[in-house]
Enzyme design. Sequence first.
Site, PDB file in Angstrom:
ATOM      1  N   ARG A  75     -27.333  71.271 118.309  1.00  0.00           N
ATOM      2  CA  ARG A  75     -27.059  71.320 116.873  1.00  0.00           C
ATOM      3  C   ARG A  75     -26.781  72.759 116.429  1.00  0.00           C
ATOM      4  O   ARG A  75     -25.930  72.998 115.563  1.00  0.00           O
ATOM      5  CB  ARG A  75     -28.245  70.726 116.093  1.00  0.00           C
ATOM      6  CG  ARG A  75     -28.366  69.219 116.244  1.00  0.00           C
ATOM      7  CD  ARG A  75     -29.681  68.688 115.705  1.00  0.00           C
ATOM      8  NE  ARG A  75     -30.800  68.964 116.600  1.00  0.00           N
ATOM      9  CZ  ARG A  75     -32.053  68.558 116.381  1.00  0.00           C
ATOM     10  NH1 ARG A  75     -32.349  67.879 115.271  1.00  0.00           N
ATOM     11  NH2 ARG A  75     -33.004  68.828 117.247  1.00  0.00           N
ATOM     12  N   CYS A 133     -32.054  74.853 117.593  1.00  0.00           N
ATOM     13  CA  CYS A 133     -32.493  73.483 117.308  1.00  0.00           C
ATOM     14  C   CYS A 133     -33.535  73.142 118.362  1.00  0.00           C
ATOM     15  O   CYS A 133     -34.434  73.941 118.615  1.00  0.00           O
ATOM     16  CB  CYS A 133     -31.318  72.506 117.294  1.00  0.00           C
ATOM     17  SG  CYS A 133     -30.321  72.540 118.794  1.00  0.00           S
TER      18      CYS A 133
END
Length: 312
Positions: free
Chosen positions: A276, A271
């Site tokens: 994430r 990410c």
Amino acid sequence: MLKLFKSIVALLMVLILVGSVVGCTSEPTAQEPVVESEEQTEEITEELVVEDRGYARPESLVSAEELNNMENVIIVDFRDATLPGGYIPGAIKIGRGEQFAEIEGVANMLPDKEIIERLLGGAGISNDDTVVIYDGDNGLWAARLWWTMKVYGHEDVRILEGGSDAWRDAGFRTQMTADSLEATTYTAKEANTTMIADLAMIKESFDNDNLVVLDTRSEGEWNDGRVPGAVWIEWTKALNADGTFKNANELRELYESNGITENKEAIMPHCRAAVRSAHTMFVLTELLGYENVRNYDGSWIEYEKSGEAIEK
């Protein structure tokens, strides 16, 4: 003759009475347990279907109800430090920024094991503790700490599904401040490099179809620029509307339909700062059982600085 007729009538009445008594007592006792047993079996089967979502390691996820009944567990609050109150009783606080380091000009990377030893030991966590992490962001930040602890060898670390929202929605009480534990000596293992991807591996993927870069950022970030050949599946796609994880069949369909399969040499989610993507790594490894996943530590911060080609 009349006397004989009366005897026959009396005998018939006795036989009818006996037959009706036997019929009334035997039929219900033969049927009732069978019906009851079938209903119980249906209820049990339905309950198991609801709870079993087909995950490879279901113990890695903990529900609010399970956590409320757990003993001998360290609960880590990994929410935004500015949020007031809302602490699960007994939870300790670890700051998000404490698990990051700047390495060669790249921010938000994994720190050395000595830093992790001081962080976890200072929080009162021991090597053999069962640790459950929660946040207020559908497991996003909890997954980052889960990955960090796994990289450095902590065996039993889990995530509270739904985080603080699930705890509150279940009706369990909270407290205004976190608890604290007496500091311990924590001994981390050497970093497990099979859980980490680096820039060299990302560059190698340009000419190797068995190395897959998995972009977990938002659609806007993806459109602004991406690693050449990367596959885009935003991290939120693994979640239901209520923040719980989709079942294994749904997850498998999501990833396999985009070429994210177990037979790849390496799947490398990224990410902006490996947060994430840590969430996606949790999904692939713990819920689907993939063994070939490496979170790209430097992620987009490093890649954008590297001068390598950016696809649009």
